[in-house]
Enzyme design. Structure first.
Site, PDB file in Angstrom:
ATOM      1  N   ARG A  34       0.825  -1.222   0.000  1.00 58.55           N
ATOM      2  CA  ARG A  34       0.000   0.000   0.000  1.00 58.55           C
ATOM      3  C   ARG A  34       0.850   1.258   0.000  1.00 58.55           C
ATOM      4  NH1 ARG A  34      -4.635  -1.606   4.423  1.00 58.55           N
ATOM      5  NH2 ARG A  34      -5.403  -3.442   3.314  1.00 58.55           N
ATOM      6  N   CYS A  35       1.871   1.268  -0.799  1.00 64.93           N
ATOM      7  CA  CYS A  35       2.830   2.365  -0.857  1.00 64.93           C
ATOM      8  C   CYS A  35       2.757   3.022  -2.224  1.00 64.93           C
ATOM      9  CB  CYS A  35       4.228   1.780  -0.606  1.00 64.93           C
ATOM     10  SG  CYS A  35       5.605   2.942  -0.743  1.00 64.93           S
ATOM     11  N   GLY A  36       3.099   4.291  -2.283  1.00 64.38           N
ATOM     12  CA  GLY A  36       3.168   4.957  -3.574  1.00 64.38           C
ATOM     13  C   GLY A  36       4.197   4.316  -4.497  1.00 64.38           C
ATOM     14  N   THR A  38       4.665   1.005  -4.608  1.00 67.85           N
ATOM     15  CA  THR A  38       4.254  -0.381  -4.858  1.00 67.85           C
ATOM     16  C   THR A  38       4.299  -0.762  -6.339  1.00 67.85           C
ATOM     17  OG1 THR A  38       2.942  -0.442  -2.835  1.00 67.85           O
ATOM     18  CG2 THR A  38       2.371  -2.050  -4.527  1.00 67.85           C
TER      19      THR A  38
END
Length: 163
Positions: A34-36, A38
């Protein structure tokens, strides 16, 4: 201590023997769903596929220490990676990469300077990359912002591939 002596489990909970990688070049990457950053899973899978037959693998290491961006269970992580990014490279259990609970694998990696800015010590964010050459020497460290398919990463991988 060599990284090959470190105990770690695969995402499914079974012991993962890092000695299996002793003759390979390995890109160790702390990953999150759930990371920018990803979408870097796409590039990681691309380089894994590109160099796998030449003695290379990506090793994904889930970590939830950065803004809670990897909250999933092992099953959720596995499903996310395969469904959304077609990941075929190995993924370990979720670990801590910084602080008092830092996993021994990362204790071995964090003192290596970043290829671009010389940063050593704590992992800065998800998707920080470490290239381990055959035999266990950490050949390079790359910032989370460096794409897995960037020229400097590909060049380092090519130089580290077993003969």
């Amino acid at each position: 201590m060599s990284i090959y002596d470190v105990s770690i489990s695969a995402l499914d909970g079974r012991p993962k023997d890092l000695n299996d990688y002793e003759d390979k070049a390995v890109l160790v990457v702390n990953v999150a769903s759930r990371c920018g950053l990803t979408p870097q899973y796409t590039g990681l899978e691309q380089i894994h596929e590109r160099f796998a037959e030449r003695g290379f693998t990506v090793l994904g290491v889930p970590c939830n220490q950065f803004a809670g961006q990897e909250p999933g269970s092992p099953e959720e992580i596995a499903t996310f990676c395969s469904t959304n990014y077609g990941v075929t490279f190995p993924i370990t259990e979720k670990i801590e990469v910084n602080g008092e609970g830092r996993h021994p694998l990362y204790q071995e990696l964090v003192e290596v300077p970043d290829a671009a800015d010389g940063h050593t010590g704590d992992i800065r964010w998800n998707f920080e990359k470490f290239l381990v050459a055959p035999g266990g020497t950490v050949a390079a460290r790359f910032s989370p912002m460096v794409e897995p398919t960037a020229d400097e990463v590909v060049t380092a991988i090519e130089a580290a591939l077993p003969a």
